[in-house]
Design a protein around this motif. Structure first.
Motif, PDB file in Angstrom:
ATOM      1  N   ASP A  60     -19.941  21.035 -57.016  1.00  0.00           N
ATOM      2  CA  ASP A  60     -19.025  20.544 -55.992  1.00  0.00           C
ATOM      3  C   ASP A  60     -19.637  19.416 -55.170  1.00  0.00           C
ATOM      4  N   SER A  61     -20.921  19.508 -54.869  1.00  0.00           N
ATOM      5  CA  SER A  61     -21.552  18.449 -54.085  1.00  0.00           C
ATOM      6  C   SER A  61     -21.650  17.151 -54.874  1.00  0.00           C
ATOM      7  N   ALA A  62     -21.836  17.247 -56.181  1.00  0.00           N
ATOM      8  CA  ALA A  62     -21.868  16.044 -57.012  1.00  0.00           C
ATOM      9  C   ALA A  62     -20.521  15.345 -57.002  1.00  0.00           C
ATOM     10  N   GLU A  83     -30.488   9.422 -58.645  1.00  0.00           N
ATOM     11  CA  GLU A  83     -31.014   8.059 -58.647  1.00  0.00           C
ATOM     12  C   GLU A  83     -29.999   7.060 -58.094  1.00  0.00           C
ATOM     13  N   GLY A  84     -30.439   6.308 -57.114  1.00  0.00           N
ATOM     14  CA  GLY A  84     -29.596   5.264 -56.555  1.00  0.00           C
ATOM     15  C   GLY A  84     -28.704   5.702 -55.418  1.00  0.00           C
ATOM     16  N   ARG A  85     -28.549   7.015 -55.202  1.00  0.00           N
ATOM     17  CA  ARG A  85     -27.666   7.497 -54.143  1.00  0.00           C
ATOM     18  C   ARG A  85     -28.394   7.464 -52.799  1.00  0.00           C
ATOM     19  N   ARG A  86     -27.647   7.187 -51.744  1.00  0.00           N
ATOM     20  CA  ARG A  86     -28.249   7.032 -50.420  1.00  0.00           C
ATOM     21  C   ARG A  86     -28.025   8.239 -49.518  1.00  0.00           C
ATOM     22  N   TYR A  87     -27.115   9.121 -49.889  1.00  0.00           N
ATOM     23  CA  TYR A  87     -26.872  10.355 -49.142  1.00  0.00           C
ATOM     24  C   TYR A  87     -26.154  11.325 -50.068  1.00  0.00           C
ATOM     25  N   GLY A  88     -26.235  12.596 -49.747  1.00  0.00           N
ATOM     26  CA  GLY A  88     -25.495  13.614 -50.482  1.00  0.00           C
ATOM     27  C   GLY A  88     -24.402  14.189 -49.602  1.00  0.00           C
ATOM     28  N   VAL A  89     -23.468  14.890 -50.210  1.00  0.00           N
ATOM     29  CA  VAL A  89     -22.360  15.500 -49.481  1.00  0.00           C
ATOM     30  C   VAL A  89     -22.329  16.997 -49.785  1.00  0.00           C
ATOM     31  N   VAL A  90     -22.331  17.818 -48.754  1.00  0.00           N
ATOM     32  CA  VAL A  90     -22.293  19.269 -48.939  1.00  0.00           C
ATOM     33  C   VAL A  90     -20.859  19.686 -49.250  1.00  0.00           C
ATOM     34  N   ALA A  91     -20.656  20.252 -50.416  1.00  0.00           N
ATOM     35  CA  ALA A  91     -19.336  20.767 -50.795  1.00  0.00           C
ATOM     36  C   ALA A  91     -19.521  22.048 -51.594  1.00  0.00           C
ATOM     37  N   ILE A 139     -26.442  34.627 -44.121  1.00  0.00           N
ATOM     38  CA  ILE A 139     -26.486  33.299 -44.729  1.00  0.00           C
ATOM     39  C   ILE A 139     -26.200  32.261 -43.653  1.00  0.00           C
ATOM     40  N   TRP A 140     -27.069  31.264 -43.596  1.00  0.00           N
ATOM     41  CA  TRP A 140     -26.869  30.098 -42.748  1.00  0.00           C
ATOM     42  C   TRP A 140     -26.822  28.874 -43.658  1.00  0.00           C
ATOM     43  N   GLY A 141     -26.136  27.839 -43.240  1.00  0.00           N
ATOM     44  CA  GLY A 141     -26.090  26.655 -44.084  1.00  0.00           C
ATOM     45  C   GLY A 141     -25.495  25.453 -43.379  1.00  0.00           C
ATOM     46  N   TYR A 142     -25.628  24.306 -44.025  1.00  0.00           N
ATOM     47  CA  TYR A 142     -24.963  23.101 -43.540  1.00  0.00           C
ATOM     48  C   TYR A 142     -23.454  23.336 -43.674  1.00  0.00           C
ATOM     49  N   PRO A 143     -22.674  22.978 -42.683  1.00  0.00           N
ATOM     50  CA  PRO A 143     -21.226  23.143 -42.811  1.00  0.00           C
ATOM     51  C   PRO A 143     -20.669  22.198 -43.871  1.00  0.00           C
ATOM     52  N   GLU A 144     -19.627  22.628 -44.509  1.00  0.00           N
ATOM     53  CA  GLU A 144     -19.048  21.847 -45.604  1.00  0.00           C
ATOM     54  C   GLU A 144     -18.562  20.489 -45.105  1.00  0.00           C
ATOM     55  N   GLY A 145     -18.856  19.459 -45.882  1.00  0.00           N
ATOM     56  CA  GLY A 145     -18.498  18.100 -45.510  1.00  0.00           C
ATOM     57  C   GLY A 145     -19.634  17.337 -44.866  1.00  0.00           C
ATOM     58  N   VAL A 177     -10.051  22.379 -60.865  1.00  0.00           N
ATOM     59  CA  VAL A 177      -9.599  22.865 -59.562  1.00  0.00           C
ATOM     60  C   VAL A 177     -10.700  22.667 -58.524  1.00  0.00           C
ATOM     61  N   ALA A 178     -11.928  23.039 -58.881  1.00  0.00           N
ATOM     62  CA  ALA A 178     -13.053  22.848 -57.970  1.00  0.00           C
ATOM     63  C   ALA A 178     -13.282  21.364 -57.686  1.00  0.00           C
ATOM     64  N   SER A 179     -13.082  20.528 -58.697  1.00  0.00           N
ATOM     65  CA  SER A 179     -13.272  19.086 -58.518  1.00  0.00           C
ATOM     66  C   SER A 179     -12.257  18.516 -57.544  1.00  0.00           C
ATOM     67  N   ALA A 180     -11.020  18.952 -57.663  1.00  0.00           N
ATOM     68  CA  ALA A 180      -9.987  18.471 -56.748  1.00  0.00           C
ATOM     69  C   ALA A 180     -10.321  18.857 -55.313  1.00  0.00           C
ATOM     70  N   ARG A 181     -10.813  20.074 -55.139  1.00  0.00           N
ATOM     71  CA  ARG A 181     -11.205  20.540 -53.798  1.00  0.00           C
ATOM     72  C   ARG A 181     -12.339  19.687 -53.242  1.00  0.00           C
ATOM     73  N   ALA A 182     -13.368  19.457 -54.058  1.00  0.00           N
ATOM     74  CA  ALA A 182     -14.517  18.673 -53.614  1.00  0.00           C
ATOM     75  C   ALA A 182     -14.117  17.225 -53.342  1.00  0.00           C
ATOM     76  N   ALA A 183     -13.246  16.677 -54.178  1.00  0.00           N
ATOM     77  CA  ALA A 183     -12.793  15.297 -53.989  1.00  0.00           C
ATOM     78  C   ALA A 183     -12.031  15.147 -52.676  1.00  0.00           C
ATOM     79  N   TYR A 184     -11.242  16.154 -52.333  1.00  0.00           N
ATOM     80  CA  TYR A 184     -10.491  16.122 -51.076  1.00  0.00           C
ATOM     81  C   TYR A 184     -11.452  16.095 -49.891  1.00  0.00           C
ATOM     82  N   ILE A 185     -12.508  16.886 -49.963  1.00  0.00           N
ATOM     83  CA  ILE A 185     -13.529  16.870 -48.912  1.00  0.00           C
ATOM     84  C   ILE A 185     -14.166  15.485 -48.814  1.00  0.00           C
ATOM     85  N   GLY A 186     -14.420  14.870 -49.967  1.00  0.00           N
ATOM     86  CA  GLY A 186     -15.088  13.574 -50.007  1.00  0.00           C
ATOM     87  C   GLY A 186     -14.221  12.400 -49.623  1.00  0.00           C
TER      88      GLY A 186
END
Length: 442
Positions: free
Chosen positions: A143-145, A51-59, A104-110, A176-185
């Motif tokens: 991670d995406s959150a 709710e309220g978010r305008r885009y998501g981030v793939v992580a 497996i195919w997917g959106y690239p990270e970031g 650890v996962a949060s730090a990784r995702a935050a770095y991407i973001g």
């Protein structure tokens, strides 16, 4: 490419039990029915943004690849499943030999995503694909959150430094996962050494209030820190009186003092006062770091303050109010047999309300306007329109069970910066709103 750039994966334990029991019991029933080997296509997507978010981030894509690679059942796990009577003997035999052998195919990270975006497409037999559902969703949803929250904070920071420091506010592995995702973001550094070790994220850290309280005076504490860590260190100045601490800090370290950290009070007001005092003392290059329960709104409110960096903990590692992205993993196509030549048939959940889905093996592309700004997320199951052929979003990640798309974490970080810059300016607004571009099905 140096293996250190990809993160340390040695000694990674099996991920096979990071799953729900019904994944295994579905496989058991499908084996008995003779349908387990039917060619299938699963897709991970979200029906709506938080709710309220305008885009998501793939992580989490890199972590998903690790999880798939390490998804196998050892003797101890099989013994547990047998002793607890979770599955029968034929299923245990199947699991003993399990290795994902599909694609497996997917959106690239970031990359950014929107409602309906087929973020991950998993193809293989029903049994080998369905077993991966829980671990894939566990990683992508978390991670995406975190990456989405980090991206909003990064946009609000406007180029100022961001330090991830939420390890003490979440589970140790989630940290650890949060730090990784935050770095991407968009975050620049982390205080978590495990994240630095595993993913080569730059680490920072100096001292807490306890270090000041340990010493007989603030002067003794500052001197001990400077003697040990050098004049470029960051001194925490709000244990007692901030103005006195700033003066003491510059007296001990000189104008070469690296930074001061403020962790309480009216940060806007205190930052202005500290900047003025530092300048008057000749420490014009000394930076100001602020912490204290920050989120993207607090960061935005400090835009006019003379702040050089923000340290963020609790709000970051909890997704700033949205700790999950509500991604789902659905069967969208399947064949009538295991024969590679057998035609895939679209399938979809048709229940009433918001939980219905669209069948068919999908592609996705982002249509741009005349100025090169994203204007729609286009998703289809048929031929890709010629004008969108060069704008397709899914990339090959796994081919025949082998990972083919590992990349340095910095590549995902840079990709996100570029993807976010390609969105309409309204994507950066912190006010509540709908997805910044529509999703169109063709």
């Amino acid at each position: 490419m140096n293996s250190a750039d990809l993160g340390r994966r040695v000694g990674v334990p099996s991920t096979a039990l990071f799953t729900d029991q019904y994944e295994l019991t579905m496989v058991q029933a499908a084996l008995k029915a003779g349908t387990a080997d039917r060619r299938s296509v699963f897709e991970a997507f979200t029906r709506r943004l938080p709710e309220g978010r305008r885009y998501g981030v793939v992580a989490g894509i890199g972590r998903v690849l690790d999880a798939v690679e390490n998804f196998h059942f050892d003797e101890e796990m099989l013994g547990f499943l047998r002793d607890q009577s979770i599955v029968d003997r034929p299923t245990l035999d199947y699991l003993a030999d399990y290795r994902f052998g599909g694609d497996i195919w997917g959106y690239p990270e970031g990359e950014v995503y929107f409602p309906g975006s087929p973020i991950l497409r998993v193809e293989g037999s029903f049994a080998e694909c369905v077993l991966l559902e829980t671990v894939i969703l566990s990683i992508l949803n978390h991670d995406s959150a975190i990456a989405a929250a980090a991206s909003r904070m990064s946009a609000a920071a406007g180029g100022r430094g961001l330090i991830e420091m939420g390890a003490r506010r979440t589970h140790e592995l989630s940290a650890v996962a949060s730090a990784r995702a935050a770095y991407i973001g968009g975050f620049d550094t982390t205080s978590d050494l495990a994240a630095g070790f595993r993913y080569n994220i730059p680490t920072v850290g100096t001292s807490a209030h306890a270090f000041t309280l340990l010493h007989d005076s603030e002067t003794d504490a500052f001197r001990a820190q400077v003697d040990s860590l050098g004049r470029g260190t960051t001194l925490l100045v709000d244990t007692y009186d901030v103005a006195t601490a700033v003066r003491t800090a510059v007296e001990i370290a000189g104008p070469e003092l690296g930074a001061v950290r403020i962790d309480s009070g009216d940060l806007l007001l205190v930052a202005h006062r500290v900047r003025q005092q530092l300048d008057e003392l000749g420490a014009t290059e000394t930076r100001i770091v602020v912490t204290s329960d920050l989120d993207e709104y607090a960061i935005a409110s400090l835009a006019a303050a003379p702040v050089d960096a923000y340290g963020v903990g609790t709000q970051l590692v909890t997704g700033s109010g949205h700790p999950t992205c509500s991604m789902v993993y659905k069967l969208v196509a399947r064949a009538g047999s295991a024969d590679p030549a057998d035609e895939l048939r679209p399938v979809a959940k048709k229940s009433m309300g918001a939980k219905s889905s669209k069948g068919g093996r999908k592609w996705a592309a982002r249509r741009l306007d005349e100025e090169g700004v994203a204007e729609a997320e286009v998703i289809g199951t048929g031929p890709v329109p010629e004008e969108l052929a060069g704008r397709q979003l899914l990339v090959e990640l796994v081919r025949g069970g082998e990972v083919v798309a590992r990349e340095p974490l910095d590549a995902a970080r840079e990709r996100h910066i570029a993807a976010r810059a390609g969105l309409p300016l309204s994507a950066m607004q912190l006010s509540r709103g709908e997805a910044v571009i529509p999703t169109e099905y063709v």
